[in-house]
Design an enzyme around this catalytic site. Sequence first.
Site, PDB file in Angstrom:
ATOM      1  N   TYR A   1      53.294  44.604  -2.333  1.00 29.10           N
ATOM      2  CA  TYR A   1      52.318  43.632  -2.716  1.00 29.10           C
ATOM      3  C   TYR A   1      51.121  44.712  -3.112  1.00 29.10           C
ATOM      4  O   TYR A   1      50.424  43.837  -3.901  1.00 29.10           O
ATOM      5  CB  TYR A   1      52.027  43.180  -0.735  1.00 29.10           C
ATOM      6  CG  TYR A   1      51.361  41.771  -1.342  1.00 29.10           C
ATOM      7  CD1 TYR A   1      51.770  40.506  -1.964  1.00 29.10           C
ATOM      8  CD2 TYR A   1      49.960  41.764  -1.063  1.00 29.10           C
ATOM      9  CE1 TYR A   1      51.479  39.607  -1.804  1.00 29.10           C
ATOM     10  CE2 TYR A   1      48.955  40.988  -1.119  1.00 29.10           C
ATOM     11  CZ  TYR A   1      50.517  39.761  -1.273  1.00 29.10           C
ATOM     12  OH  TYR A   1      48.914  38.936  -1.249  1.00 29.10           O
TER      13      TYR A   1
ATOM     14  N   SER B   1      53.685  34.960   9.508  1.00 28.37           N
ATOM     15  CA  SER B   1      52.848  36.114  10.672  1.00 28.37           C
ATOM     16  C   SER B   1      50.785  34.877   9.882  1.00 28.37           C
ATOM     17  O   SER B   1      49.950  34.786  11.244  1.00 28.37           O
ATOM     18  CB  SER B   1      52.433  36.799   9.967  1.00 28.37           C
ATOM     19  OG  SER B   1      53.269  37.896   9.084  1.00 28.37           O
TER      20      SER B   1
ATOM     21  N   GLU C   1      44.711  39.485   9.819  1.00 24.65           N
ATOM     22  CA  GLU C   1      45.447  40.217   8.640  1.00 24.65           C
ATOM     23  C   GLU C   1      45.180  40.826   8.084  1.00 24.65           C
ATOM     24  O   GLU C   1      46.012  41.882   7.350  1.00 24.65           O
ATOM     25  CB  GLU C   1      45.877  39.107   7.698  1.00 24.65           C
ATOM     26  CG  GLU C   1      47.578  39.681   6.598  1.00 24.65           C
ATOM     27  CD  GLU C   1      47.779  39.232   7.244  1.00 24.65           C
ATOM     28  OE1 GLU C   1      48.455  37.910   7.914  1.00 24.65           O
ATOM     29  OE2 GLU C   1      49.567  39.521   7.462  1.00 24.65           O
TER      30      GLU C   1
ATOM     31  N   GLU D   1      51.976  31.829  -7.209  1.00 24.62           N
ATOM     32  CA  GLU D   1      52.819  32.472  -6.669  1.00 24.62           C
ATOM     33  C   GLU D   1      51.868  33.773  -7.213  1.00 24.62           C
ATOM     34  O   GLU D   1      52.181  34.305  -8.476  1.00 24.62           O
ATOM     35  CB  GLU D   1      54.174  32.899  -6.524  1.00 24.62           C
ATOM     36  CG  GLU D   1      54.506  33.224  -5.224  1.00 24.62           C
ATOM     37  CD  GLU D   1      54.471  31.942  -4.129  1.00 24.62           C
ATOM     38  OE1 GLU D   1      53.586  32.723  -3.117  1.00 24.62           O
ATOM     39  OE2 GLU D   1      55.421  31.262  -4.634  1.00 24.62           O
TER      40      GLU D   1
ATOM     41  N   ASP E   1      48.484  31.625   1.860  1.00 27.75           N
ATOM     42  CA  ASP E   1      49.533  31.130   3.521  1.00 27.75           C
ATOM     43  C   ASP E   1      47.942  30.666   5.151  1.00 27.75           C
ATOM     44  O   ASP E   1      48.928  30.068   5.479  1.00 27.75           O
ATOM     45  CB  ASP E   1      50.055  32.994   4.389  1.00 27.75           C
ATOM     46  CG  ASP E   1      50.292  33.104   3.667  1.00 27.75           C
ATOM     47  OD1 ASP E   1      50.699  32.556   2.503  1.00 27.75           O
ATOM     48  OD2 ASP E   1      50.768  34.300   3.198  1.00 27.75           O
TER      49      ASP E   1
ATOM     50  N   GLY F   1      59.486  34.652   4.524  1.00 31.30           N
ATOM     51  CA  GLY F   1      58.444  34.692   3.982  1.00 31.30           C
ATOM     52  C   GLY F   1      58.202  33.496   4.165  1.00 31.30           C
ATOM     53  O   GLY F   1      57.786  32.414   2.562  1.00 31.30           O
TER      54      GLY F   1
ATOM     55  N   THR G   1      48.518  34.203  -6.994  1.00 31.40           N
ATOM     56  CA  THR G   1      47.428  33.603  -7.698  1.00 31.40           C
ATOM     57  C   THR G   1      46.814  33.376  -7.277  1.00 31.40           C
ATOM     58  O   THR G   1      45.047  33.934  -7.559  1.00 31.40           O
ATOM     59  CB  THR G   1      47.981  31.792  -8.952  1.00 31.40           C
ATOM     60  OG1 THR G   1      47.966  31.627  -7.527  1.00 31.40           O
ATOM     61  CG2 THR G   1      48.476  31.924  -9.781  1.00 31.40           C
TER      62      THR G   1
END
Length: 361
Positions: free
Chosen positions: A202, A106, A138, A13, A150, A102, A15
């Site tokens: 973020y 998207s 995005e 995560e 993602d 989460g 990373t």
Amino acid sequence: MWRAPGRVNLIGEHTDYNDGFVAPIALPLGITARVTATTDGAVHARSVGVEPARFDLAGLAPGTVEGWAAYVAGVVWALAERGHDITGADIDLDGDVPHGAGLSSSAALECVVAIALDDVFGLGLTRDELIAVARRAENDYVGLPNGVLDQSASLLCRAGHVLLLDTRSGERRHVPFDLAAAGLALLVIDTRAPHRLVDGEYAARRRDCEAAAAELGMTALRDVVDLVAALAALTDERLRHRVRHVVTENARVLEVMGILDGGGDLRAIGPVLIASHMSLRDDYEVSSPELDLAVSAALGAGAHGARMTGGGFGGSAIALVDAASADDVTAAVTAGFAAAGFGPPSVFAAVAADGAHRVEV
Ligand code: GLA
């Protein structure tokens, strides 16, 4: 018609924007798109439960379309930026991946629109090119500076496997991930807590990592080989914590892969998941009270390991449990949420599903 899934990340995560390793599985939950090419120079997009959207292709630029349709417009714009002209399209969307949980709804939306447009207009893009298009949508249209986790999960994952992806080289491996055969299950605990400050925080984490890499004279934190020396070289306490998370998390991805490759007891993944959560909570500071409770309640009810998954500040956690105790863990987490005065979570077992694919109608 095409379908692209959401995901949970097993490990790795925060990373991806540090050129590190990630290890997601795709979920059976996703978004479907039926796309028809038109020539009227406009895109009409419809989705269940939201206002239909219509936008013109002429003059399409970041900021011209807002709301949910920005993800659609972003993909069309990113295709145009690569020289692929879309003459117009009718896009019908439907889906079952919860928004804001989460679980990458998207990315599922971007990826399904990208692959469906590619098909209908015969663009011939590879999966890696589609990942680049979806990510560009995005990053540069919607404006979230996220990494490649993602979109890669949505376009590359395979049923029954976890995707080990080196986000620097693009090298990947589909590693068999058969929890059921080991009597295990992976629970997804959607806290249903609203994301708080997600976007700004973020981007702030990302800036911290870039600042630390710059201070260390490195391209990215992936390049840290000696953590002790790196921590000693940094002057800022907060940056030291961020770096420690990224470097140890990268090592944890490889540790989990070693366990999967070794063919031994998959329960050994559990402590690695717990260490990841503590690192995300304490060093990276992206957890939330609901996520921490989901993890502690799951562990208290016998889970072998648990951690938050995805960007954090709300969203979902995962828990590795004996299949036989899945109901007990679910009940314990639900009771813990009620006792804490949180709204009820949604808990379900994750099965590693296929990445984006055509579905028959
Ligand atoms: C979000 C981002 C991903 C990744 C994760 C954290 O999901 O979209 O690119 O950075 O957070 O691992």
